[in-house]
Motif scaffolding. Structure first.
Motif, mmCIF file in Angstrom:
data_model
loop_
_atom_site.group_PDB
_atom_site.id
_atom_site.type_symbol
_atom_site.label_atom_id
_atom_site.label_comp_id
_atom_site.label_asym_id
_atom_site.label_seq_id
_atom_site.Cartn_x
_atom_site.Cartn_y
_atom_site.Cartn_z
ATOM 1 N N SER A 1 76.601 -53.411 167.827
ATOM 2 C CA SER A 1 75.902 -54.096 169.065
ATOM 3 C C SER A 1 74.618 -53.375 169.583
ATOM 4 O O SER A 1 73.543 -54.338 170.071
ATOM 5 C CB SER A 1 77.053 -54.199 170.034
ATOM 6 O OG SER A 1 75.987 -54.464 171.468
ATOM 7 N N SER A 2 74.548 -51.966 169.825
ATOM 8 C CA SER A 2 73.219 -51.373 169.936
ATOM 9 C C SER A 2 72.447 -51.487 168.889
ATOM 10 O O SER A 2 71.093 -52.078 170.012
ATOM 11 C CB SER A 2 73.196 -49.857 170.397
ATOM 12 O OG SER A 2 71.955 -49.426 171.363
ATOM 13 N N PHE B 1 71.531 -56.441 169.049
ATOM 14 C CA PHE B 1 71.390 -57.007 170.280
ATOM 15 C C PHE B 1 69.953 -56.008 170.762
ATOM 16 O O PHE B 1 69.582 -56.744 171.395
ATOM 17 C CB PHE B 1 72.160 -56.485 171.245
ATOM 18 C CG PHE B 1 73.368 -57.798 171.000
ATOM 19 C CD1 PHE B 1 73.479 -59.194 171.068
ATOM 20 C CD2 PHE B 1 74.870 -57.898 170.156
ATOM 21 C CE1 PHE B 1 73.819 -60.232 170.390
ATOM 22 C CE2 PHE B 1 75.612 -58.524 169.804
ATOM 23 C CZ PHE B 1 75.717 -59.772 169.950
ATOM 24 N N GLY B 2 69.960 -54.827 170.585
ATOM 25 C CA GLY B 2 69.424 -54.259 171.012
ATOM 26 C C GLY B 2 67.614 -54.293 170.799
ATOM 27 O O GLY B 2 67.047 -53.355 171.540
ATOM 28 N N VAL C 1 66.577 -57.486 173.309
ATOM 29 C CA VAL C 1 66.265 -57.117 174.699
ATOM 30 C C VAL C 1 65.230 -56.108 175.189
ATOM 31 O O VAL C 1 65.522 -56.556 175.913
ATOM 32 C CB VAL C 1 67.679 -56.672 175.038
ATOM 33 C CG1 VAL C 1 69.421 -57.641 174.365
ATOM 34 C CG2 VAL C 1 68.184 -55.432 174.104
ATOM 35 N N ILE D 1 74.625 -53.327 174.454
ATOM 36 C CA ILE D 1 73.533 -53.577 174.924
ATOM 37 C C ILE D 1 73.335 -52.908 175.971
ATOM 38 O O ILE D 1 71.921 -52.731 175.950
ATOM 39 C CB ILE D 1 74.111 -54.947 175.271
ATOM 40 C CG1 ILE D 1 74.837 -56.121 173.820
ATOM 41 C CG2 ILE D 1 72.679 -55.698 176.154
ATOM 42 C CD1 ILE D 1 74.866 -57.331 174.747
ATOM 43 N N SER E 1 71.551 -49.490 175.304
ATOM 44 C CA SER E 1 70.129 -50.235 174.772
ATOM 45 C C SER E 1 69.463 -50.003 175.928
ATOM 46 O O SER E 1 68.163 -49.215 175.137
ATOM 47 C CB SER E 1 70.480 -51.254 173.959
ATOM 48 O OG SER E 1 70.640 -51.074 172.506
ATOM 49 N N ASN F 1 63.044 -49.754 171.680
ATOM 50 C CA ASN F 1 64.478 -50.629 170.492
ATOM 51 C C ASN F 1 64.256 -51.110 169.217
ATOM 52 O O ASN F 1 65.784 -50.792 169.506
ATOM 53 C CB ASN F 1 64.360 -51.788 171.614
ATOM 54 C CG ASN F 1 66.019 -51.412 172.973
ATOM 55 O OD1 ASN F 1 66.553 -50.951 173.072
ATOM 56 N ND2 ASN F 1 65.237 -52.441 174.135
#
Length: 525
Positions: free
Chosen positions: A135-136, A139-140, A143, A187, A190, A456
């Motif tokens: 996820s990091s 999505f990171g 974002v 998320i 991140s 990121n």
């Protein structure tokens, strides 16, 4: 077995000495340690008697002296105002940042223990951990660009909300809810490792105190280590208060859906810390953006992936930014693998020294070991404050990575638990130095308008390294071999970056450049 108590005492004493040397107290008491410092030599200047006939000729000199005194007073006032702005900025940053890291440290030690207490098998627990890092990574990647455009303070508040929601999901003994929590946690992680740093650098630029950026990173790193120790003590006490149980006392442990107490208490304290973090950010921080962000560009309505796209193009086209990102990913990836591997490595050595079989268990003072690591991180942060006065950050990073490589090589070849533990703590000292030196370098290399997005982007290869190591099921020895290779690679990449940034062509030239800098630096003792 290793003498953990003695080695903790030695690490603590070393930290006290180096922290004292790096603090303002050193300027007050340094005269008691003449063997540690040199004093400027002052010469007595004879008073010159001016004949009467030459008095008029010196009028212009006197006026110029008066003007210089006035300029000196103005400079002093400007310095006082600059110091006041810096003190306020650093205080406001640390309040919010340390609340955020406090919440993160509170949770770290009990995530696996909580999943295990919910009776999930190890392969499902591994899936949850991989989902968090994945996820990091996914999505990171975008974002950060959204934070550059939408406002970094705003995304710190969003971070607090997302991480708080992740804490709430831990109360549910439901795999899908826990998976959602891991995705939210990825998320939030991140944002924690990009937006806070991006805000700090821009705030320094706005306050015109960029010369104090290294000091800010050093102080933040030291504070983070202190907070880690405090969080460990608090979470240990909280987790031992009560037993994990269903909210409905009439239900059996295996029947309950919503749980309280036990391992959930640290997550509840983290939830409160995150609420305070969001509130403090709202009232203590001013909003700042990347140079292309803010209200003036709202009409452009950029797409959600534009920040990632621009960050990727900038990174690929600029070799300094690319090298900085590769070095950062390799070192931080080695750090994560170290976190996974130090426990089985020390357990294996302890079993060999005590003549125990592989299937037998051995008890180690994990709390004391963790505290020793954190004390060494504090030592590294303080040591950076001292060495940064004499060395360029790019050259210092080469030394940090090289020493880390040697330390991890010792871990591989050593069969003595004391030597292995000392080598691990040397690595932790390097970790403490790494964060301020890398933070300073990235502050100078990464463009302001894409800072959070590129930070990121740096985390994509980092998370790929972590996920790969988890899926590969490496042994402790294999893990440390991988760490050593990554650190050696990081050393050579950093050497290439240092040569570009310092405009030198060889190590000898770099050494000569540093010796000149050390001889000409004005260090206040």
């Amino acid at each position: 077995m290793a003498e953990y108590t003695i080695l903790f005492g030695v690490a603590l004493l070393l930290d006290i000495i180096i922290t004292f040397r790096a603090s303002r107290l050193w300027t007050r008491y340094s005269h008691y340690f003449p063997f540690c410092c040199s004093y400027p030599v002052t010469h007595n200047v004879p008073i010159e008697v001016v004949p009467e006939g030459e008095e008029n000729e010196n009028d212009d000199e006197k006026q110029s002296l008066v003007m210089e005194e006035g300029e000196a007073k103005t400079d002093k006032n400007n310095d006082e105002q600059s110091n006041a702005r810096y003190s306020l900025l650093l205080r406001n940053y640390l309040i919010v940042y340390l609340l955020a890291t406090f919440s993160d440290w509170l949770q770290g030690a009990y995530v696996y223990a909580l999943y295990d207490a919910y009776d999930y098998p190890q392969h499902l627990i591994a899936v949850l951990f991989v989902a968090g890092f994945g996820s990091s990574m996914v999505f990171g990647s975008f974002v950060g660009g959204m934070a550059d455009r939408g406002g970094r303070r705003r995304f710190v508040v969003i971070f607090s909300m997302i991480y708080a929601a992740s804490c709430l999901t831990k109360h549910f003994r439901n795999f899908h809810v826990l998976m959602l929590g891991r995705l939210l946690g990825g998320i939030a992680t991140s944002l924690l490792f990009s937006v806070f740093e991006a805000w700090l650098i821009r705030a320094h630029a706005n306050a015109k105190v960029m010369d104090k950026l290294s000091s800010s990173f050093s102080t933040a790193g030291f504070g983070n280590s202190v907070i880690a120790i405090l969080a460990g003590l608090v979470s240990n006490k909280a987790a031992s208060h009560g037993k994990l149980r269903p909210w409905d006392a009439s239900l059996d442990t295996k029947e309950g859906m919503f749980f309280v107490d036990g391992y959930l208490n640290p997550f509840d304290i983290a939830l409160l810390a995150l609420i305070c973090c969001g509130i403090c950010a709202t009232f203590l921080w001013e909003e700042n953006y990347g140079e292309s962000g803010g209200k003036e560009n709202a009409e452009n309505s950029p797409k959600w992936y534009d920040g990632l796209k621009r960050a990727y193009k900038t990174t690929i086209r600029n070799r300094d930014i690319l090298l900085c990102g590769l070095v950062s990913s390799l070192f931080e990836g080695s750090m994560y693998i170290f976190v996974f591997m130090w426990t089985p490595a020390m357990q294996n050595l302890a079993k060999k020294e005590e003549g125990l079989g592989e299937d037998e268990s051995v008890e180690l003072p994990y709390g004391l070991i963790f505290s020793t690591f954190m004390v060494c991180c504090m030592t590294g942060s303080s040591l950076f404050s001292i060495v940064a006065e004499r060395m360029k950050g790019e050259a210092l990073a080469v030394v940090v990575f090289a020493v880390s490589s040697v330390a991890m090589s010792l871990v591989i070849v050593s069969s003595n638990s004391n030597v292995t533990f000392i080598a691990m703590n040397i690595f932790e000292i390097c970790v403490g130095m790494y964060f301020p030196v890398m933070g300073t370098m990235k502050g100078m290399i990464v463009p302001e308008d894409q800072r959070a997005a590129i930070y990121n982007l740096y985390r994509i290869p980092l998370n790929f390294i972590v996920v790969s190591s988890l899926l590969a099921h490496l042994t402790a020895t294999q893990g440390f071999v991988a760490v050593t290779i990554m650190l050696i690679t990081a050393t050579f990449l950093q050497l290439a970056l240092a040569r570009r940034r310092l405009n030198v062509s060889s190590l000898a030239d770099m050494s000569h450049l540093q010796s000149l800098a050390m001889n000409t630096a004005k260090i206040k003792l």
